[in-house]
Each structure stands twice: as structure tokens, then as C-alpha cells.
Design an enzyme around this catalytic site. Sequence first.
Site, PDB file in Angstrom:
ATOM      1  N   CYS A  37      -0.241   1.658 -12.582  1.00 19.62           N
ATOM      2  CA  CYS A  37       1.146   2.037 -12.287  1.00 19.62           C
ATOM      3  C   CYS A  37       1.304   1.716 -10.818  1.00 19.62           C
ATOM      4  O   CYS A  37       0.461   2.117 -10.001  1.00 19.62           O
ATOM      5  CB  CYS A  37       1.376   3.527 -12.536  1.00 19.62           C
ATOM      6  SG  CYS A  37       2.931   4.139 -11.844  1.00 19.62           S
TER       7      CYS A  37
ATOM      8  N   GLY B  13       9.150   7.201 -16.889  1.00 17.88           N
ATOM      9  CA  GLY B  13       8.206   7.804 -17.834  1.00 17.88           C
ATOM     10  C   GLY B  13       8.824   8.620 -18.955  1.00 17.88           C
ATOM     11  O   GLY B  13       8.379   8.545 -20.098  1.00 17.88           O
TER      12      GLY B  13
ATOM     13  N   CYS C 252       6.425  -3.130 -12.091  1.00 25.51           N
ATOM     14  CA  CYS C 252       6.353  -1.821 -12.730  1.00 25.51           C
ATOM     15  C   CYS C 252       5.619  -2.029 -14.050  1.00 25.51           C
ATOM     16  O   CYS C 252       6.071  -2.825 -14.888  1.00 25.51           O
ATOM     17  CB  CYS C 252       7.770  -1.306 -12.977  1.00 25.51           C
ATOM     18  SG  CYS C 252       7.833   0.208 -13.947  1.00 25.51           S
ATOM     19  N   ASN C 253       4.491  -1.362 -14.208  1.00 29.51           N
ATOM     20  CA  ASN C 253       3.696  -1.566 -15.430  1.00 29.51           C
ATOM     21  C   ASN C 253       4.445  -1.094 -16.668  1.00 29.51           C
ATOM     22  O   ASN C 253       4.381  -1.725 -17.725  1.00 29.51           O
ATOM     23  CB  ASN C 253       2.365  -0.817 -15.331  1.00 29.51           C
ATOM     24  CG  ASN C 253       1.443  -1.447 -14.310  1.00 29.51           C
ATOM     25  OD1 ASN C 253       0.629  -2.293 -14.627  1.00 29.51           O
ATOM     26  ND2 ASN C 253       1.581  -1.051 -13.050  1.00 29.51           N
TER      27      ASN C 253
ATOM     28  N   HIS D  60       3.045   2.847  -8.615  1.00 33.06           N
ATOM     29  CA  HIS D  60       3.159   4.001  -7.718  1.00 33.06           C
ATOM     30  C   HIS D  60       1.780   4.501  -7.258  1.00 33.06           C
ATOM     31  O   HIS D  60       1.665   5.090  -6.190  1.00 33.06           O
ATOM     32  CB  HIS D  60       3.855   5.171  -8.430  1.00 33.06           C
ATOM     33  CG  HIS D  60       5.350   5.058  -8.486  1.00 33.06           C
ATOM     34  ND1 HIS D  60       5.988   4.138  -9.285  1.00 33.06           N
ATOM     35  CD2 HIS D  60       6.331   5.759  -7.859  1.00 33.06           C
ATOM     36  CE1 HIS D  60       7.306   4.282  -9.151  1.00 33.06           C
ATOM     37  NE2 HIS D  60       7.532   5.256  -8.283  1.00 33.06           N
TER      38      HIS D  60
HETATM   39  N1  DGL Z   1       5.844   2.026 -10.999  1.00 29.18           N
HETATM   40  C1  DGL Z   1       6.013   2.283 -12.406  1.00 29.18           C
HETATM   41  C2  DGL Z   1       4.807   1.696 -13.172  1.00 29.18           C
HETATM   42  O1  DGL Z   1       4.127   0.824 -12.628  1.00 29.18           O
HETATM   43  C3  DGL Z   1       6.293   3.742 -12.602  1.00 29.18           C
HETATM   44  C4  DGL Z   1       7.020   4.016 -13.836  1.00 29.18           C
HETATM   45  C5  DGL Z   1       7.890   5.277 -13.860  1.00 29.18           C
HETATM   46  O2  DGL Z   1       8.905   5.275 -13.183  1.00 29.18           O
HETATM   47  O3  DGL Z   1       7.536   6.174 -14.624  1.00 29.18           O
HETATM   48  O4  DGL Z   1       4.534   2.042 -14.287  1.00 29.18           O
END
Ligand code: DGL
Length: 282
Positions: free
Chosen positions: A201, A39, A69-70, A203
Site C-alpha cells: 500500500c 479501503g 495506489c495498490n 501509504h
Molecule cells: N495508497 C493506497 C494503496 O496503495 C491506499 C488505499 C486506501 O485509500 O485505502 O492501497
Amino acid sequence: MIGLFDSGHGGLTVQRVLEKRFPLRDFVYLGDHRQAPYGAKSAEHVLALTRRGVERLFDEGCRLVIIACNSAAAIALRRLQQDWLARFYPEHRILGVIVPVVEAVTQVPWSVQEADPNHAGEPMTVGVFGTRHTVKSDAFRIEISKRAPAVSVVQQACPKLAGAIEADASESELSALVERYAAALSESLGERRLDAVVLGCTHYPLVGNLFERSLPRGVKMVSQPDLVTESLAAYLRRHPEFDRPSAEPSSRRRDFLTSGDPDLVGRIAQRFLGHPVVFRAA
Ligand code: DGL
């Protein structure tokens, strides 16, 4: 063999569903935990890290890699597919996690780039929670609106959430963050009633229950991991040459790689994946 890449733990929410759906397929997971969260990094840095991660999975023997990962998909997928892949890895493929959600929300295939004048889509309001990168890219809104203009998309960035999940923050800390972001999204709705929510996301499904608690009752939660899994099943039916299942479970491969500390990552990951997992250094 299919590779999954994420900045850290998030992609495990996708891997978990994939493992159930494809018990005989081989998967290699790579979490870039040392660099997580993505991010706060620049888009160019995320692009470079994503390219490196995907290449690492190619080196492991994966001809098909899912960027689970989006943020990385929003920033890097198209660029990697168009330039880098065609030039250096024409025999490999990279898929993302945004396309299946757009197709499900709009009920229009990705290949269709314009709305049918006789079908503007089901009028509804969809909320999208994502990282700052994902929201800034506007990918969900642009891709949904062009196929289904009747669908209104309201986005909310949750800048601290992926990092807090990575750091294994307490339930009360996570809950306070989710409540804050859910309240901010409700405020930007104005008069509109929220029909569905996308946790954009990978996560966030790890705190999906906290989102459900913070949102009005009756809001449909769109499951990105389920949609990605079904979309992969359809892809493999069309392109069986990219992965063949093992003959039996004992010969299948399930590998977990991390750029971070394998012991620490493995301990946290077990909670998210639902079974013990041994990570090795990437
Ligand atoms: N899992 C990632 C997503 O889908 C998180 C991105 C990150 O590390 O900020 O966006």
C-alpha cells in the site's frame, strides 16, 4: 507529462522517488483526499473514482498515468486498460504499482504468464501488507505464484492503517496498529521463516520504520517506490513517445491537485514529500 493518482497521500511515497530519479520530467499528482481512504468503499465505487481520477489527469495533459495506489490498481487497472482506455483514450497509457513488485520478487517478466518448469524461483516466504481490497484481490499472491511457485506469499490486511495515516494519527497510534498487523502476519506464518516483506500500500512506506521495528531482524524490505521508479525508467526507454523530459529544471512542471482541502493537504504532504508543496483544488 506523467500523472500520478492515489486515494490521498500514499502516492507521494512514489512521487518522492520519481522526482529524484527524473529531475527534468514533468509530473502532475492527484490525490483523491476527499474520498480517502478507499479501503471501506465497494470495488465498483473504487473503480469509478479511479476512472474519474485518471481522466482528470488526462485532461491535465498527461498521456501516461501511474495509478500509485495498490487498491485502485488491483481493482481497476486491468479493467480500465482493457475496456475504457482502448475505447476512449487509445493514445494514452495507464501503469500500476503491483507489476514491478511481482517482477522483482519472481525475477520473471510480467509478459511471462507461466512458471518455467525448470525454474520454480528461489524458495522463500514473502509477507505482503496491504489494504483489505488489495489482500482480497489476491493479486500479489496469484501473480507471484504463477511465475515462481517456490515463493510462498503470506498476506495481511491492515484495514485501519491507510485511514490513520491520512488522518495524521500520532506515532503511538500508528505504532500500535503496525505492531498488531505485524503480529497477525507472524502468526499466519506457522513454521515458515519470513524472508522479505512488501509494503503493498503506497501509504505504508510513510510508516516503514514502524514496520521494520515490528518485524524480525534481517527481513528484507522490498521498496515498491524504488521498483516502480526503475520500471518506469525501463518503460520510458522502450516508449519515449509517452513523455519527453524538459530542457532544463526551470521549465519543468510539478503540479499537485487534490479533491480535498488544498491547505490542509499541503501541510501534511510536505512532511511526506520532503519539500514544501502547494496543492490546488482538482
Ligand atoms: N495508497 C493506497 C494503496 O496503495 C491506499 C488505499 C486506501 O485509500 O485505502 O492501497
